[in-house]
Design a protein around this motif. Structure first.
Motif, PDB file in Angstrom:
ATOM      1  N   ASP A 122       0.840  -1.198   0.000  1.00  0.00           N
ATOM      2  CA  ASP A 122       0.000   0.000   0.000  1.00  0.00           C
ATOM      3  C   ASP A 122       0.873   1.245   0.000  1.00  0.00           C
ATOM      4  N   GLN A 123       0.263   2.366  -0.238  1.00  0.00           N
ATOM      5  CA  GLN A 123       0.970   3.636  -0.159  1.00  0.00           C
ATOM      6  C   GLN A 123       0.149   4.571   0.700  1.00  0.00           C
ATOM      7  N   MET A 124      -0.398   4.036   1.776  1.00  0.00           N
ATOM      8  CA  MET A 124      -1.178   4.900   2.662  1.00  0.00           C
ATOM      9  C   MET A 124      -0.790   4.611   4.095  1.00  0.00           C
ATOM     10  N   GLN A 125       0.542   4.503   4.288  1.00  0.00           N
ATOM     11  CA  GLN A 125       1.024   4.165   5.610  1.00  0.00           C
ATOM     12  C   GLN A 125       0.793   5.289   6.605  1.00  0.00           C
ATOM     13  N   ALA A 126       0.674   6.507   6.108  1.00  0.00           N
ATOM     14  CA  ALA A 126       0.380   7.604   7.024  1.00  0.00           C
ATOM     15  C   ALA A 126      -0.970   7.346   7.684  1.00  0.00           C
ATOM     16  N   LEU A 127      -1.910   6.831   6.903  1.00  0.00           N
ATOM     17  CA  LEU A 127      -3.243   6.574   7.457  1.00  0.00           C
ATOM     18  C   LEU A 127      -3.245   5.323   8.331  1.00  0.00           C
ATOM     19  N   THR A 128      -2.684   4.229   7.827  1.00  0.00           N
ATOM     20  CA  THR A 128      -2.736   2.994   8.612  1.00  0.00           C
ATOM     21  C   THR A 128      -1.891   3.139   9.881  1.00  0.00           C
ATOM     22  N   GLY A 129      -0.776   3.845   9.778  1.00  0.00           N
ATOM     23  CA  GLY A 129       0.071   4.066  10.951  1.00  0.00           C
ATOM     24  C   GLY A 129      -0.643   4.939  11.981  1.00  0.00           C
ATOM     25  N   PHE A 130      -1.325   5.936  11.501  1.00  0.00           N
ATOM     26  CA  PHE A 130      -2.139   6.799  12.374  1.00  0.00           C
ATOM     27  C   PHE A 130      -3.187   5.951  13.092  1.00  0.00           C
ATOM     28  N   TRP A 131      -3.801   5.074  12.320  1.00  0.00           N
ATOM     29  CA  TRP A 131      -4.879   4.246  12.865  1.00  0.00           C
ATOM     30  C   TRP A 131      -4.331   3.340  13.978  1.00  0.00           C
ATOM     31  N   ALA A 132      -3.172   2.705  13.696  1.00  0.00           N
ATOM     32  CA  ALA A 132      -2.582   1.804  14.694  1.00  0.00           C
ATOM     33  C   ALA A 132      -2.196   2.578  15.950  1.00  0.00           C
ATOM     34  N   SER A 133      -1.639   3.765  15.761  1.00  0.00           N
ATOM     35  CA  SER A 133      -1.259   4.581  16.921  1.00  0.00           C
ATOM     36  C   SER A 133      -2.481   4.931  17.756  1.00  0.00           C
ATOM     37  N   GLN A 134      -3.542   5.288  17.070  1.00  0.00           N
ATOM     38  CA  GLN A 134      -4.772   5.631  17.788  1.00  0.00           C
ATOM     39  C   GLN A 134      -5.341   4.415  18.502  1.00  0.00           C
ATOM     40  N   PHE A 135      -5.208   3.262  17.869  1.00  0.00           N
ATOM     41  CA  PHE A 135      -5.683   2.039  18.504  1.00  0.00           C
ATOM     42  C   PHE A 135      -4.851   1.761  19.749  1.00  0.00           C
ATOM     43  N   GLY A 136      -3.552   2.062  19.611  1.00  0.00           N
ATOM     44  CA  GLY A 136      -2.674   1.857  20.753  1.00  0.00           C
ATOM     45  C   GLY A 136      -1.826   0.597  20.677  1.00  0.00           C
ATOM     46  N   THR A 137      -1.690   0.025  19.453  1.00  0.00           N
ATOM     47  CA  THR A 137      -0.828  -1.153  19.320  1.00  0.00           C
ATOM     48  C   THR A 137       0.491  -0.766  18.663  1.00  0.00           C
ATOM     49  N   ILE A 138       1.579  -1.347  19.177  1.00  0.00           N
ATOM     50  CA  ILE A 138       2.855  -1.105  18.486  1.00  0.00           C
ATOM     51  C   ILE A 138       3.044  -2.115  17.358  1.00  0.00           C
ATOM     52  N   ASN A 139       2.135  -3.080  17.271  1.00  0.00           N
ATOM     53  CA  ASN A 139       2.293  -4.113  16.248  1.00  0.00           C
ATOM     54  C   ASN A 139       1.708  -3.683  14.921  1.00  0.00           C
ATOM     55  N   TRP A 140       2.345  -2.713  14.372  1.00  0.00           N
ATOM     56  CA  TRP A 140       1.948  -2.224  13.051  1.00  0.00           C
ATOM     57  C   TRP A 140       3.201  -2.026  12.215  1.00  0.00           C
ATOM     58  N   ALA A 141       3.126  -2.365  10.980  1.00  0.00           N
ATOM     59  CA  ALA A 141       4.165  -1.964  10.029  1.00  0.00           C
ATOM     60  C   ALA A 141       3.631  -2.209   8.640  1.00  0.00           C
ATOM     61  N   ALA A 142       4.346  -1.668   7.693  1.00  0.00           N
ATOM     62  CA  ALA A 142       3.994  -1.916   6.294  1.00  0.00           C
ATOM     63  C   ALA A 142       5.045  -2.853   5.709  1.00  0.00           C
ATOM     64  N   HIS A 143       5.105  -2.912   4.393  1.00  0.00           N
ATOM     65  CA  HIS A 143       5.911  -3.930   3.720  1.00  0.00           C
ATOM     66  C   HIS A 143       7.414  -3.653   3.757  1.00  0.00           C
ATOM     67  N   GLY A 144       7.802  -2.476   4.246  1.00  0.00           N
ATOM     68  CA  GLY A 144       9.199  -2.068   4.106  1.00  0.00           C
ATOM     69  C   GLY A 144      10.210  -3.080   4.614  1.00  0.00           C
ATOM     70  N   GLY A 145       9.861  -3.792   5.670  1.00  0.00           N
ATOM     71  CA  GLY A 145      10.806  -4.738   6.259  1.00  0.00           C
ATOM     72  C   GLY A 145      11.112  -5.904   5.344  1.00  0.00           C
ATOM     73  N   PHE A 146      10.128  -6.345   4.570  1.00  0.00           N
ATOM     74  CA  PHE A 146      10.462  -7.426   3.646  1.00  0.00           C
ATOM     75  C   PHE A 146      10.781  -6.878   2.275  1.00  0.00           C
ATOM     76  N   CYS A 147      10.699  -5.575   2.147  1.00  0.00           N
ATOM     77  CA  CYS A 147      10.914  -4.986   0.827  1.00  0.00           C
ATOM     78  C   CYS A 147      12.321  -4.405   0.746  1.00  0.00           C
ATOM     79  N   SER A 148      12.522  -3.198   1.210  1.00  0.00           N
ATOM     80  CA  SER A 148      13.824  -2.584   0.999  1.00  0.00           C
ATOM     81  C   SER A 148      14.268  -1.630   2.088  1.00  0.00           C
ATOM     82  N   VAL A 149      13.963  -1.967   3.325  1.00  0.00           N
ATOM     83  CA  VAL A 149      14.358  -1.074   4.404  1.00  0.00           C
ATOM     84  C   VAL A 149      15.874  -0.852   4.419  1.00  0.00           C
ATOM     85  N   ASN A 150      16.625  -1.806   3.909  1.00  0.00           N
ATOM     86  CA  ASN A 150      18.079  -1.598   3.850  1.00  0.00           C
ATOM     87  C   ASN A 150      18.441  -0.332   3.094  1.00  0.00           C
ATOM     88  N   MET A 151      17.671  -0.043   2.037  1.00  0.00           N
ATOM     89  CA  MET A 151      17.994   1.153   1.257  1.00  0.00           C
ATOM     90  C   MET A 151      17.635   2.408   2.034  1.00  0.00           C
TER      91      MET A 151
END
Ligand SMILES: Nc1nc2c(c(=O)[nH]1)N[C@H]1C(S)=C(S)[C@@H](COP(=O)(O)OP(=O)(O)OC[C@H]3O[C@@H](n4cnc5c(=O)[nH]c(N)nc54)[C@H](O)[C@@H]3O)O[C@H]1N2
Ligand SMILES: Nc1nc2c(c(=O)[nH]1)N[C@H]1C(S)=C(S)[C@@H](COP(=O)(O)OP(=O)(O)OC[C@H]3O[C@@H](n4cnc5c(=O)[nH]c(N)nc54)[C@H](O)[C@@H]3O)O[C@H]1N2
Ligand code: SF4
Ligand code: SF4
Ligand code: SF4
Ligand code: SF4
Ligand code: SF4
Ligand SMILES: [Mo]
Lengths: 984, 310, 241
Positions: A122-151
């Motif tokens: 997805d390309q709406m991590q600002a929204l999903t991340g906002f949502w997770a923060s509001q929910f109060g879970t730290i267990n949120w992330a997008a695809h970056g970890g399996f994609c290209s966080v090294n870069m």
């Protein structure tokens, strides 16, 4: 000319603009419609990203809209049936959301971390991340970890800008372009547009890649490197540059930390840290006075002559302090460390040649070519600018050597350090954000590293105090508990992957099912096909999703999937919330998120529905706002629990991250005349719709380069909220952050340390504060005589991961993938074109069909990614080649490293960032027996969903009766040969 | 090239019909059928016409849009297929009038002239059919004068044997016809041998010229589609080498060797059953030959699909 | 007028964008629909006017990959036209575009047999021959903005490897490019005189390198730089950045 008939009834056509989402490049499109049917999708020539062009996928949008795999209604797994058996029943939206909200409410009230929310392409991590923060879970992330966080991490911890989606080569000025490990990348169209520009200008294009297809096809020089060794090659280039005294003294002194002083105090907690005074100011050696001075002062004051090289002893006696700086401290400049390290003969071309698979002369020549272009073919842009110290410069000086790198680098467990090594080259050449080099795209560059720390504290019914993801600067920032154990379900930011800036989505299912570090209750997946192509070890992941505890309950109790199509993941879900297609919804592509900016403009964009919905599906954006409101997220509800926002559009319009800053930067302010920062504008959506759905703020000429040091830019970037302050962004060749972790590994750090030898050893080994190379982890652990081949993937330019096999046009280009091998190597093993072979890794084996080719490193085999499908998914018949012959390499890739005695299972990821190491895979290949054909493993056929229509057997897509261009009978009878009647 | 049965049946059967009618058309003047009565000639002519018609009907099965078949007369100026069609249609009234004349008027100058005209049209049509293929520069195995020669000779070969059988079964003399047949069989076999030799020579475009890279090896990496296309269905046909040799041998035995032996009396007296056997054998042999004619033809477009040469 | 395309093999990355753009435009175009058979089954195929093939020239490690998009070349001596018995195939007098009049074709395939370039595909469902129209329904459509009166494949090509224009005009972009870049025809020996031309990949001259320094050990170099750095420092500001 004879009169032509009117081919198109333009009066009955409408043209709407929006943003493509056949991939994450997000090009601007113009959609011509006839009624609710699409006549034609074309690129929007005005759009900053694609400038009118469109790729194969973008051109196939019609067939995505026509896909028989489109979900049509919410579904729940039938009570009493097994997960993955594909038995679903329709459920109303209202019931579905009530069911989900109740479940989530309980989690939120008790233990919010029992919700894991992970999102894929997805390309709406600002929204999903906002949502997770509001929910109060730290267990949120997008695809970056399996994609290209090294870069991302490699760049952001060194230059403040990075490859991937966050920067672009200066296509207009580069004279030398080096492309490292890229087949397609996210800037799919922009890279192609850029390569053409480069080539027309006669710039040299060097491609470093084990395979020669696609971009590499048009490279002037192809370097068929052995996978996983790019870091060593880059450092060998660095060696040659140093040996030949080809580095930019001026650039290094002014803009990097290479004059800063590294403390030499082995065995102490100060060892390897940078020398500071009591105020915390970094120190340099002033040659003019033979004493220390603050780095900041040295930048401003020309009388301070910071030494680039040298080893010094601060004056005085041990224990004392002069001007706040410890006396009698042995220090060495960063540059000295750097030169000593890379001048070492271990990096000499002749000593790396065999490992990288490139001869020494070529390595040396390429380095000297780059040096020539950087220093002898310097370019200038005659625009005066001011640096952060207030010094005026008459012009921008450009070292026109540009680089770009992606997953060929990042998908290895040494990718972070390799990425740093490539940045090191750029920095030595002075080719960072200057004309002709690699340019940042706003909001980058950012300070090294951005001042956001990952959240760890959680409480019931309480939003997180900071975002779930951030940038650790020292062991204190890890998300571990008092015992040093991971707190996140994916174990990101634990000792096993301390700088896992994008989370580690590839570990979630594995960890959650094992209850390690703890079990969870609900997993929400959005736009991620985790039971198939985006998981390592797919077959066993499917088993894990079915795994039950001793009470007969699923170890992963509840899985919710938001998908638009009948994917393999949908099949494994308990609740399916069907999404719209990209042509049916409103969406924002925000600057708070992954930017669509161009180097010289800050941009964002929206999607608008261009066709009407014909199914009972809802945009996930709406669903998130709806659920968040039902759960009474503080940001979405007022004090008495009433909804603050009517819907998603209203939320986007009115929600502010900070005063004046919201999801969309264009047309803010009550009257819509303020940009970047301004009060909410009730008509903002309309303004975007009226402006082809994008907003572009062009940087004035004096802000376009050297932005890490450019006063005007830095001040503007602060004013619009990109950066927290307007100070310079210092390039950190030497990373003190890494050194702190290394000290922790050595047991010397004044602060948290790992509680076991495995983690300690990894910190010592891999956290070199200077760019470094090591053998990829899987290669370190397997028998390389047996598993003699590297196995990697490439993105096909005309397919997006799993989701284009449902596209009737694109799958005609490719419905089966092959395993490609070097011809001579294959023939030498008795393997010929179209033979079936077994491919075996330490973890598993697959059977697939081979094709031989010339342009392939002899030690490498490869295939196109994600062509293989599970039978029955994606609206395809059970005879589809995607499931009978197409294959995934994922079955060979383990999410854990080959085990070592007494060691816990370690993630198959970069030990620094947690980036999934897809391309570390080593395999053994042998011919299948006669009669052994067809793909292995194969999977059970997935059932059709309720009410899903049969896929058509023939298509005659057209929006109107064709207007045939008639040839007159007279012409047919009278015309002799060709047009003139004579043969030419 | 994909060997379409409808086209093979058409060219073989109609070819045989034209062969019969050609020989009948000139028979009065050349004395091929010295003792046939006008109604016998007419009857045999009708058999020839039936063969032609069956062939033509079959040819329309090959058309994807037969309702437009009538339009095929339009491009007589350039298209051999159009010419074939025009002559084929022209042929019917001429042939019918001739047969009627023969039936009602017997051996007159008019009859003989019409017979000749029919015979002439038969040859023209056989040449046109051959030229449809021979005119294609894209298929070097066809693009040769041997193609129309072959179509004419094999038409005559079949025509002669069928006609011979018809004569013999009516108790009429076949001696002259058989000596002609003998010559035609030998010529046809020779022509075919020359043809096989000729297509065996390396020639024609290669992947290097097709692509314009002539200084190094060129290999297909990816054809751009992983399933079938019109092109590989239509042009991608390939016969296995061993099978090819077998089929060539079988066709030569059936269409030439066996008929030759049969009509030269090697297996005993040449009666109607011998001739029936010879005709059937030749028909089968030519059928295989025609199958090979397609199957062995390598369209240049295959170069873009992985062939190294044509 | 002699309209056609120039395709630059130096920049084509083989992305298939032009092929799909063509499919997309033309399925609702003048000879549409471009039927697809078994679209979700075992053998998905259909009618395309433009296909991309990739080749490898020479052998590892000297290999070069070349991507070749191929559509109708609108040949000057188009035998596909001369062999057509119905007159359905024709080459327009005014601009040289080779077309198939869908109402006249009888689906005999002969024109496809006559085409060396694989540019014609029978629509098995409609029973008629289809081929690249050079987007005749775009290039003359005055309702479109001028810059869009171009073939769909040309407009979409991300590497700008495709150019459309009039080869009769010696000053047109296409004529100039063919002249300056030694544009060539594929398979010229068949003698069809294709109008479309291909620009060969460029041979770039060897890039210059900075002169190699005498070999020196790492330590001696660092020692030398330490001595020199004061001067070096004082040089800043002159070439200052
Ligand atoms: N068309 C299309 N575009 C896409 C995607 C898609 O699926 N389809 N996916 C998007 C996504 S999510 C991503 S992450 C990006 C990824 O875009 P890319 O970075 O282009 O990723 P890959 O296709 O994995 O290409 C990796 C390249 O690196 C090479 N390689 C492998 N190992 C090594 C190595 O050790 N050294 C070097 N030098 N090269 C190596 C491979 O041969 C391959 O060419 O693309 C995005 N864009
Ligand atoms: N072997 C191997 N595996 C890999 C890689 C590799 O190179 N090799 N690459 C890795 C990389 S870099 C990545 S990023 C991942 C990508 O993996 P994923 O993120 O899983 O990407 P997709 O396969 O595209 O799946 C995304 C899901 O989104 C759904 N979807 C599509 N459009 C919409 C929509 O509009 N709304 C919703 N809600 N859903 C939609 C699709 O149907 C699909 O099920 O794969 C990884 N896996
Ligand atoms: S690159 Fe292609 S698929 Fe991706 S957004 Fe652009 S046009 Fe769409
Ligand atoms: S769109 Fe351009 S680059 Fe892509 S295949 Fe076609 S010609 Fe080549
Ligand atoms: S390319 Fe083929 S279809 Fe096009 S004009 Fe030439 S011969 Fe005819
Ligand atoms: S298929 Fe149609 S266009 Fe082609 S030759 Fe036959 S009638 Fe003419
Ligand atoms: S000119 Fe038009 S019809 Fe021809 S290939 Fe290009 S897009 Fe297709
Ligand atoms: Mo990715």
């Amino acid at each position: 000319m004879s009169a032509l008939p009117e081919f198109e009834n333009h009066a009955e056509q409408t043209v709407k603009t929006t943003t493509c989402y056949m991939c994450a490049c997000r090009c601007g499109i113009k959609v011509t419609l006839e009624g609710n049917e699409i006549r034609f999708i074309q690129g929007n020539p005005k759009h900053p990203v694609n400038k009118g062009v469109l790729c194969a996928k973008g051109n196939a949008g019609i067939m995505k809209q026509k896909s028989p795999a489109k979900l049509t209604q919410p579904l729940v797994r039938k009570a009493g049936t097994e997960r993955g058996a594909g038995e679903f029943e329709p459920i109303s939206w209202d019931k579905a959301l009530t069911l989900l909200t109740e479940r989530l409410r309980k989690i939120r009230e008790t233990d919010p971390k029992r919700l894991a929310f992970f999102t894929g392409r997805d390309q709406m991590q600002a929204l999903t991340g906002f949502w997770a923060s509001q929910f109060g879970t730290i267990n949120w992330a997008a695809h970056g970890g399996f994609c290209s966080v090294n870069m991302a991490a490699g760049g952001l911890y060194m230059t403040g800008q990075s490859f991937w989606e966050f920067g672009d080569p200066d296509w207009d000025h580069a004279k030398y372009f080096m492309l490292w490990g890229v087949a397609e990348d996210h800037a799919s169209n922009p890279i192609k547009i850029g390569l053409e520009k480069l080539k027309r200008r006669g710039a040299k294009f060097v491609a470093i890649n084990p395979v020669r297809t696609g971009y590499q096809a048009i490279a002037d020089e192809w370097i068929g490197i052995r996978p996983g060794t790019d870091g060593l090659l880059a450092l060998s280039f660095a060696h040659v540059l140093l040996k030949n005294e080809q580095f930019d003294w001026d650039f290094l002194t002014r803009y990097t930390n290479s004059t800063q002083l590294v403390i030499h105090a082995p065995g102490t907690s100060d060892h390897g840290l940078l020398l500071r005074n009591d105020e915390g100011e970094l120190q340099v050696w002033n040659q003019a006075t033979d004493s220390v001075a603050s780095w900041n002062d040295s930048s401003h004051d020309d009388s301070i002559q910071a030494a680039l090289f040298g080893e010094f002893l601060t004056p005085g006696a041990k224990g004392g302090k002069t001007n706040g700086v410890a006396d009698c401290t042995q220090v060495k400049t960063v540059m000295t460390h750097l030169a000593e390290k890379y001048l070492s003969e271990e990096y000499a071309p002749e000593n790396v040649a065999a490992t990288v698979g490139i001869d020494a002369e070529t390595i040396e020549r390429l380095a000297l070519e780059m040096a020539h272009v950087a220093f002898k073919e310097t370019i200038t842009i005659e625009t005066p600018w001011t640096d952060w110290t207030g010094r005026r410069h008459e012009r921008f000086i450009g070292r026109p050597v540009a680089m770009h790198a992606m997953r060929g680098i990042s998908a290895h467990s040494n990718g972070f350090q390799t990425c740093r090594s490539i940045h090191l080259l750029q920095v030595m050449l002075g080719a960072v954000d200057c004309p002709g080099s690699h340019l940042a795209k706003p909001p980058f560059p950012k300070h090294v590293a951005p001042p956001i720390k990952p959240a760890k504290a959680m409480a019931p019914n309480t939003p997180l105090a900071s975002p779930p993801l951030g940038f650790p600067m020292s062991p204190e920032d890890l998300v571990v508990d008092a015992n040093g154990e991971p707190m996140r379900i994916d174990k990101a930011y634990s000792w096993e992957a301390p700088i896992a800036n994008h989370g580690m989505m590839h570990m979630v299912i594995n960890n959650a099912v094992k209850g390690d570090p703890y079990p969870i209750d609900t997993l929400i997946l959005f736009m991620a096909n985790m039971s198939w192509n985006s998981s390592m070890n797919t077959a066993e992941i499917q088993d894990m999703l079915r795994e039950k505890d001793e009470h007969g309950d699923y170890k992963l109790p509840f899985i919710v999937t938001s998908d638009a199509f009948h994917s393999e993941m949908v099949n494994f879900s308990d609740l399916v919330l069907p999404d719209t297609t990209y042509l049916e919804r409103f969406d924002t592509i925000s600057m708070l998120d992954r930017p669509i900016s161009e180097p010289h403009s800050a941009c964002d964009s929206i999607r608008q529905p261009v066709i009407e919905l014909d199914r009972d599906v809802r945009p996930w954006q709406e669903v998130l706002v709806d659920i968040g409101t039902r759960l009474k997220f503080p940001a979405l509800t007022d004090a008495d629990g009433g909804a603050k926002f009517a819907d998603y559009k209203d939320f986007i319009t009115n929600w502010e991250k900070a005063p004046g800053i919201g999801f969309l930067a264009g047309w803010r302010g009550k009257d819509g005349d303020e940009h970047m920062v301004g009060a909410p504008n009730p008509d903002q959506w309309q303004a975007y719709q009226d402006n082809d759905c994008f907003f572009e703020h062009k940087l004035p000429p004096e802000q376009r380069y050297y932005r890490f040091a450019n006063k005007d830019y830095l001040e503007w970037a602060k004013s619009v909220g990109f950066n927290g302050h307007a100070g310079p962004i210092t390039i950190e060749l030497y990373s003190e952050v890494l050194q702190k972790f290394r000290l922790a590994g050595q047991g010397l750090y004044d602060g948290p340390q790992p509680n076991n030898d495995t983690d300690r050893a990894r910190l010592v080994e891999y956290f070199d504060p200077l760019p470094d190379w090591y053998v990829p982890l899987e290669e370190q652990r397997v028998d390389n005589d047996k598993y003699g081949f590297h196995a990697v993937n490439q993105r096909p330019m005309f397919m997006y991961h799993s989701w284009d096999s449902q596209n009737a046009w694109l799958r005609q280009i490719m419905a089966q993938n092959y395993l490609y091998m070097n011809r001579e190597r294959g023939l030498g093993m008795g393997i010929d074109d179209l033979d079936w072979v077994w491919v075996e890794s330490h973890h598993g084996k697959i059977r697939c069909q081979v094709k031989l080719m010339e342009g392939c490193n002899p030690d490498t085999v490869w295939t196109w990614n994600a062509i293989g499908k599970q039978s029955g998914a994606w609206g395809l018949s059970d005879k589809a080649p995607e499931s009978t012959k197409g294959f995934l390499m994922n079955h060979l890739i383990s999410e854990l490293l080959p085990s070592k005695d007494g060691e816990r299972g370690l993630t198959n990821s970069d030990p620094v960032t947690g980036q999934a190491a897809w391309y570390d895979l080593k395999v053994n290949i042998y011919k299948a027996e006669k009669g052994e054909t067809g793909v292995y493993p194969s999977f059970k056929n997935i059932k059709r969903l309720p009410d899903m229509a049969e896929s058509p057997t023939v298509l005659h897509y057209h929006t109107h009766e064709a207007v045939n261009l008639e040839r007159s009978m007279e012409d047919a009878l009278s015309r002799g040969h060709l047009p003139t009647g004579e043969k030419r | 090239m994909h060997p379409a049965l409808s086209v093979i049946f058409f060219t073989v059967t109609a070819g045989a019909g034209y062969g019969v009618l050609f020989l009948l058309g000139i028979s009065r003047l050349t004395g091929l059928t010295p003792d046939a009565s006008p109604d016998q000639v007419t009857l045999m002519g009708v058999v020839g016409l039936v063969l032609v018609t069956a062939g033509l009907l079959s040819s329309t099965f090959h058309l994807a849009n037969p309702k437009n078949a009538w339009r095929s007369f339009v491009r007589f100026r350039t298209s051999w297929l159009s010419r074939e069609a025009v002559f084929a249609v022209l042929f019917y009234p001429v042939c019918l009038i001739w047969l009627a004349c023969d039936f009602f008027m017997g051996n007159t100058t008019t009859t003989n002239f019409l017979g000749l005209l029919t015979a002439f049209l038969c040859i023209v049509i056989l040449i046109c059919t051959g030229m449809i293929y021979a005119s294609l520069k894209t298929i070097r195995q066809w693009h040769t004068a041997l193609t129309p020669v072959n179509f004419v000779l094999l038409g005559l070969l079949l025509g002669a044997l069928i006609l011979g059988f018809m004569l013999a079964s009516q108790g009429l003399s076949t001696a002259t016809l058989m000596s002609v047949a003998l010559g035609v069989v030998v010529l046809a076999a020779l022509a075919k041998i020359v043809y096989f030799y000729w297509i065996g020579q390396p020639a024609g475009p290669t992947i290097n010229t097709a692509l314009g890279f002539t200084r190094a090896t060129v290999r297909l990496l990816d054809v751009g589609n992983s399933s079938d296309t019109f092109h590989n269905k239509e042009f991608g046909y390939q016969v296995d080498k061993v099978k090819l040799i077998w089929l060539r041998t079988i066709s030569m035995i059936l269409m030439a060797l066996l008929p030759l032996l049969l009509i030269s009396g090697v297996f005993g007296e040449v009666g109607s059953s011998t001739l029936l056997l010879a005709a059937l054998s030749a028909y089968a042999g030519v059928f295989v030959e025609r199958w090979l004619f397609f199957a062995e033809a390598r369209h240049v477009v295959n170069l873009y699909h992985g062939f190294q040469r044509t | 007028m002699k309209l056609g395309l120039v395709i630059d093999l130096d920049t084509c990355v083989g992305c298939h964008a032009c092929a799909v753009a063509c499919k997309q435009w033309n399925t609702s175009g003048t000879t549409g629909p471009l039927t697809d058979y078994d679209p979700y089954g075992e053998n998905p195929s259909g009618v395309w006017f433009n296909r991309i093939r990739s080749f490898e020239v020479d052998e590892y490690p000297n290999n070069k990959t070349v991507n070749t998009p191929m559509s109708c070349m609108h040949c000057d001596d188009a035998a596909c036209v001369t062999v057509c018995p119905t007159g359905a195939s024709y080459k327009r007098e005014e601009d040289g575009i080779v077309l198939v009049d869908q109402s006249k074709c009888m689906g005999c395939n002969l024109c496809a047999w006559a085409c060396p370039y694989g540019a014609r595909e029978l629509d098995e469902d409609a029973g008629v021959m289809k081929k690249c129209t050079l987007c005749v329904d775009r290039i003359y459509d005055e309702a479109l903005p001028k810059e869009e009166r171009q073939p769909a494949c040309v407009m979409t090509c991300p590497t700008n490897a495709r150019f459309f224009g009039d080869f009769d005009d010696p000053n047109s972009e296409v004529s100039t490019m063919v002249r300056e870049r030694s544009g060539y025809s594929m398979m010229p020996e068949v003698g069809y005189n294709p109008v479309n031309k291909y620009l060969p990949p460029r041979q770039r001259p060897k890039a210059p390198t900075v002169e190699k320094k005498e070999a020196a050990s790492g330590q001696s170099l660092i020692g030398k730089w330490m001595k020199r750095q004061k001067d070096a420092f004082n040089d800043f500001g002159k070439g200052a950045r």
